[in-house]
Write an enzyme that holds these catalytic residues in place. Structure first.
Site, PDB file in Angstrom:
ATOM      1  N   CYS A  45      56.990  12.624  49.883  1.00 12.68           N
ATOM      2  CA  CYS A  45      56.493  12.220  48.572  1.00 12.68           C
ATOM      3  C   CYS A  45      56.059  13.410  47.718  1.00 12.68           C
ATOM      4  CB  CYS A  45      55.337  11.242  48.738  1.00 12.68           C
ATOM      5  SG  CYS A  45      53.907  11.972  49.552  1.00 12.68           S
ATOM      6  N   ALA A  97      53.345  15.520  49.083  1.00 13.55           N
ATOM      7  CA  ALA A  97      53.841  16.443  50.119  1.00 13.55           C
ATOM      8  C   ALA A  97      54.440  17.686  49.471  1.00 13.55           C
ATOM      9  CB  ALA A  97      54.868  15.748  51.010  1.00 13.55           C
ATOM     10  N   ARG A 127      53.113  22.548  58.879  1.00 14.85           N
ATOM     11  CA  ARG A 127      54.334  23.178  58.372  1.00 14.85           C
ATOM     12  C   ARG A 127      54.584  24.586  58.894  1.00 14.85           C
ATOM     13  NH1 ARG A 127      57.715  21.852  54.348  1.00 14.85           N
ATOM     14  NH2 ARG A 127      57.665  23.926  53.474  1.00 14.85           N
ATOM     15  N   HIS A 172      56.612  19.633  43.499  1.00 13.39           N
ATOM     16  CA  HIS A 172      56.788  21.064  43.250  1.00 13.39           C
ATOM     17  C   HIS A 172      56.530  21.356  41.777  1.00 13.39           C
ATOM     18  CE1 HIS A 172      60.042  20.611  46.578  1.00 13.39           C
ATOM     19  NE2 HIS A 172      58.856  20.768  47.124  1.00 13.39           N
TER      20      HIS A 172
END
Lengths: 535, 457
Positions: A66, A69, A100, A199
């Site tokens: 999503c 994220a 991550r 982003h």
């Protein structure tokens, strides 16, 4: 070498594979997916138009995550001295906690919040009565405990729905503290169609709230920003090592092992070298518009690609001495890489790979596979846009749909005092790379679990690359799977040392004995012999 | 120091959770759903939730975890998720063809007020659910309780499948709670050895600890079947293991289907296992077989053999309520000193239970429900311990404070074994002891001077 008992080379025709993939879908789904699956060969490797950055189909098991994220997990997660506070129920912050594999180093200032997970842990009364007060108190408590330079607040789904004004809360707290920059990201999970929207939101806010805060001139002759490098498995550390050896100064990295001050000083660099174009191109564009810093695409994944990228940077600065140093470094580093690749190639040559990664990485990793003599037979992205597949020339023609319209585009103008064009348009044009091209036959956007399984079954690759969710269903089929989001346990894979690591890792995976143990001896030779005698 | 910013001085925090000792409801519901045979868990919300839950479960089990999502966009979040849910049902049955879809909600769909039973009913009337297939659902808002609450809510929804035929099936329902697939397998073995016929639900054994054979089955052979779930209404009784994880489902069966229930602690350690075995004995009216008695004796034997290494060793624990209650009792029974105990799951009765278990200890226990690992770490800084027990995230505390550490709980992202080796029952008790002793004795060896370094411990 592993025996490949149940693996025969499969003659496959891309059109048939496509048909097979679509067969089981209800008609509406099949029509939509057909536009996201492309056969490249017929068009002689000029990537044709693909449908990308479109909604995920409900009920279809997607690889995507999503917006939150993309924003908190990908872009802001790897920063080390910013307290990343998640405003929402506990889960969102919990799942993005250290998973991550972004490596950090507390550095000389000793600040590193990477290992911490901060949340307002919203409860039902906060959902009913609003969570602004709780958020303000949480920010205060974080400030009192840690006195960080900066606190970033991330919205999760319910925050947007109940209408908490996180931007006002953070603005007030910033004013109250005076010595701590506090700002917020409206990165609710339901926005956009994938991580990609996150982003964009992260890029916008970092640019709006941090970039340009520190005008101090940092030492260094050739100053760059490394954009879209997240230091997964230590990639960034290896790139730093190489750049330093070349005499190139990294002012900031967006955002592996980054600091607040790096972001704040980013506008003092003279070049933006962009790695993961998908996740960071917005910052690159804005830095160019506002401060006149041009950007070029680089790729430090693959030894040859690394060498090429270093040359490109040297060419940009047009300095003879720098070019010489770069050549010297390449000459020093390459022999060891080639020695390993020569050895590994004896076992990997001619093998096949499939890659379904984020938004830029499939392009990058095909370089490494090429260096090993391996062919990428199918590839695609989880959250790429059309320009990632087809090149930036399609950007003016991109349709803005409802989901993209919801993501803010910030208007940036040239800074009155600080805009300083480094290169003319013509100079940049000469430097421009035609971009990376997919050389694969079958390109698939937003691949899902069902299609992945089918692809592996039909095309029988020697290795499949995607993320953790896909890993074990592929391996159950007896095909090794390499995570290229978080690298499983490996890395770095960037730069020269990274290439060596990657060659060895892929060699280990595709040639592991384990893939020959799928069947027990009695399953291979099931005939019964009705005797208890040893003869 | 990796947790270098954690101060020793404890200050009150009202709004900020740091290093949580819990996660949110939906992942618990997803884990429980995987314990139904032929079930596809479905997350009704934005696709990130589903991705995160699948990733975490996959990292913990190193196994494929299939689950679908309604993939909400902004539009769905404004206009409601019914269209996405209906479309999901159609797509799931066409493409994946599960026996049952187990839907859980998220904070997103709960906040906008989607009504799953109503949507499911609509799907049924519109013929979107094929004959013989099912859709069950649980409400699991992330802003209430924890992953344990979500697990419990989905287990209750599984119980709500129960039907009453009027004819008893002579079986005992056993609700194991959130334990590992290996634990579920071990519970089935114990029950079978004692000679009790049972329906265990959920049952993730054979689902999340599957073999590698070159074949991939999206729906592995393990799991409680829908037929078994339906017949839980005809069972002679229910043993619910764990107040937090299992009691709601058991009480629902009691109330709605008149299947009487007993709520026991999870059978970790000697005493909780004793109570579980004894309950089975009484229900089935059998004598406990020698095999089980022997296993108990072996556990007691190891406790007596190694008591000197356990005696009065201080332990800090973090995890989930049911598990911690039994573990604390086990540690007390070993004459160890559990001094700091934290769960992220809220509920004052947890603190009460822990205080009861530790009431005869020569110290006042630090216990907190709704706490976090930051607090636990601060407690440890103020009163150091000899052993730390908890999930993978504890490794940062263990490293910074140099404490022997046993991984136990959820999630475990960096070690193997929990899928395959049980920690329930007497055999499981032996394994727990082996792990605890291994850590403590490695430390003795590591820290011994050359003079004091001993061959025999």
């Amino acid at each position: 070498m592993a025996t490949t008992t149940n693996k025969k080379p499969v003659p496959w025709d891309p059109a048939e594979v496509k048909e097979e993939l679509l067969k089981k879908y209800p008609p509406k789904v099949a029509r939509k997916r057909a536009k996201q699956i492309l056969i490249n060969e017929a068009l002689e490797n000029e990537t044709p138009e693909i449908s990308a950055n479109v909604r995920t189909i409900p009920g279809i098991i997607s690889m995507r995550g999503c917006t939150y994220a993309g924003c908190k997990g990908v872009i802001m997660g790897p920063t080390r001295d910013i307290v990343n506070l998640v405003h929402g129920p506990i889960g969102c912050s919990f799942y993005a906690w250290l998973t991550r594999r972004n490596q950090t180093d507390a550095g000389t200032d000793g600040e590193n919040y990477m290992t911490y997970c901060f949340s307002t842990d919203m409860q039902d009364q906060d959902i009913i009565f609003g969570g602004e007060k709780k958020l303000a108190t949480a920010i205060q408590e974080a400030y009192d405990l840690f006195h960080p330079k900066s606190i970033a607040v991330f919205a999760t789904c319910p925050v947007g729905l109940i209408g908490d004004d996180i931007h006002t809360v953070t603005k007030n707290m910033k004013e109250k503290f005076g010595d701590c920059n506090v700002y917020a990201f409206s990165c609710e999970g339901y926005k956009g169609v994938s991580q990609s929207a996150g982003h964009h939101i992260a890029n916008n806010q970092v640019f709006r709230h941090i970039v340009g805060e520190n005008d101090e001139v940092k030492p260094g002759k050739f100053k760059i920003n490394l954009l879209g490098e997240y230091n997964i498995g230590g990639d960034g550390f290896e790139i730093d090592r190489i750049l330093e050896k070349c005499g190139i100064t990294t002012i900031s990295t967006f955002s592996g092992n980054s600091t607040y001050d790096q972001f704040a000083s980013a506008h003092t660099a003279d070049l933006n070298a962009v790695m993961c174009h998908r996740s960071i191109n917005y910052v690159a564009d804005m830095l160019e518009t506002k401060y006149g810093i041009p950007w070029i695409k680089v790729n430090f994944i693959g030894a040859q690609a690394t060498a090429k990228s270093l040359r490109k940077i040297a060419e940009y600065f047009g300095d003879k001495e720098l070019s010489e140093t770069v050549e010297k470094v390449i000459a020093e580093e390459i022999p060891e890489v080639e020695a390993v690749s020569r050895d590994v190639r004896t076992r990997t040559e001619g093998k096949t790979a499939m890659m379904f990664l984020g938004g830029s990485r499939a392009h990058h990793y095909q370089e490494l596979f090429n260096e090993m003599g391996m062919k990428t037979i199918s590839a695609g992205y989880e959250f790429a846009h059309r320009d990632d597949y087809e090149g930036r020339h399609v950007i003016p023609n991109l349709k803005v749909d409802a989901d993209s319209r919801n993501i803010e585009e910030i208007e940036v103008e040239a800074d009155e005092t600080r805009y300083k064009p480094r290169k003319s348009k013509e100079e940049m044009k000469a430097l421009e790379d035609a971009g990376y091209k997919f050389k694969e036959t079958l390109i698939i956007d937003d691949l899902n679990q069902y299609e992945a399984e089918k692809l592996v079954e039909l095309m029988k690759p020697d290795i499949f690359c995607a993320g953790i969710k896909e890993k074990y269903s592929v391996q159950k089929l007896g095909v090794p799977m390499k995570q290229l989001h978080s690298y499983d346990s490996g890395g770095p894979y960037a730069g020269f040392k990274g290439a060596i690591n990657f060659y060895k890792e892929i060699d280990r995976l595709v040639n592991s004995k384990v893939w020959s143990y799928m069947k027990a001896p009695w399953q291979e030779n099931p005939q019964l012999s009705a005797t208890y005698c040893w003869e | 120091m990796l947790l270098r910013h954690t101060p020793e001085k404890i200050t009150e925090r009202k709004s900020l959770t740091i290093n949580p000792a819990k996660t949110c409801q939906p992942i618990g519901a997803m884990y429980a759903s995987l314990g139904i045979q032929g079930c596809l868990p479905h997350s009704h919300g934005s696709q990130g939730c589903c991705a995160y839950h699948r990733s975490t479960l996959t990292r913990h089990y190193k196994e494929p975890v299939s689950a679908s999502t309604s993939s909400f966009t902004e539009g769905a979040s404004v206009f409601g998720g019914q269209a996405n849910m209906l479309q999901s049902i159609t797509n799931i049955f066409s493409v994946y063809d599960p026996e049952v879809i187990a839907v859980h909600t998220t904070c997103l769909s709960e906040t906008i007020g989607d009504d799953l039973p109503q949507i499911t009913k609509k799907a049924k009337t519109e013929g979107k659910i094929p004959e013989g297939k099912s859709v069950i659902s649980a409400s699991t808002p992330s802003y209430v309780g924890s992953h344990i609450t979500g697990f419990s809510n989905m287990v209750k929804s599984m119980a709500m499948v129960a039907e009453q035929t009027g004819k008893k099936n002579r079986k005992v329902n056993i609700i194991p709670g959130w334990v590992e697939p290996a634990d579920m397998e071990e519970i089935k073995r114990i029950v079978k050895t004692i000679g009790v016929e049972s329906i265990l639900f959920p049952d993730t054994s054979g689902v999340l600890n599957g073999p590698l054979s070159g074949e991939y089955a999206m729906f592995p052979k393990g799991g409680t079947t829908m037929d078994e779930l339906r017949s839980t209404g005809d069972s002679i009784g229910t043993l619910a293991l764990g107040e937090w994880c299992s009691a709601d489902a058991a009480r629902w069966l009691d109330k709605s289907c008149h299947v009487p229930c007993s709520v026991l602690d999870m059978p970790f350690g000697l005493m909780a296992t004793d109570r579980f075995i004894d309950a089975l004995r009484i229900i089935a009216g059998v004598t406990i077989p020698e095999e089980i008695v022997n296993e108990r004796g072996q556990l007691v034997d190891m406790i007596s053999d190694m008591h000197q290494y356990l005696y009065q060793r201080k332990v800090a624990l973090v995890g989930d309520p049911d598990q911690l209650i039994s573990m604390t009792e086990f540690l007390v029974s070993l004459d160890m000193h559990p001094v700091h105990i934290v769960t992220g799951t809220p509920g004052k009765k947890f603190e009460k239970r822990i205080r009861e278990i530790t009431k005869d200890m020569p110290y006042e226990v630090n216990v907190k429900a709704g706490g976090d690992m930051f607090l636990l770490h601060q407690w440890i800084k103020n009163e150091p311990v000899d052993l730390l027990i908890g999930n993978t995230y504890c490794k940062y505390i263990a490293r910074d404070e140099d404490i022997p550490y046993v991984r136990w709980g959820f999630p475990i992202l960096d070690r193997q074994g929990h899928q395959y080796f049980p920690t329930v029952g007497y055999k499981g008790g032996l394994r727990l002891l082996e792990k605890i002793l291994g850590e403590l004795m490695d430390r003795i060896d590591r820290d011994a001077t050359e003079q004091k370094f001993e061959l025999v411990l």
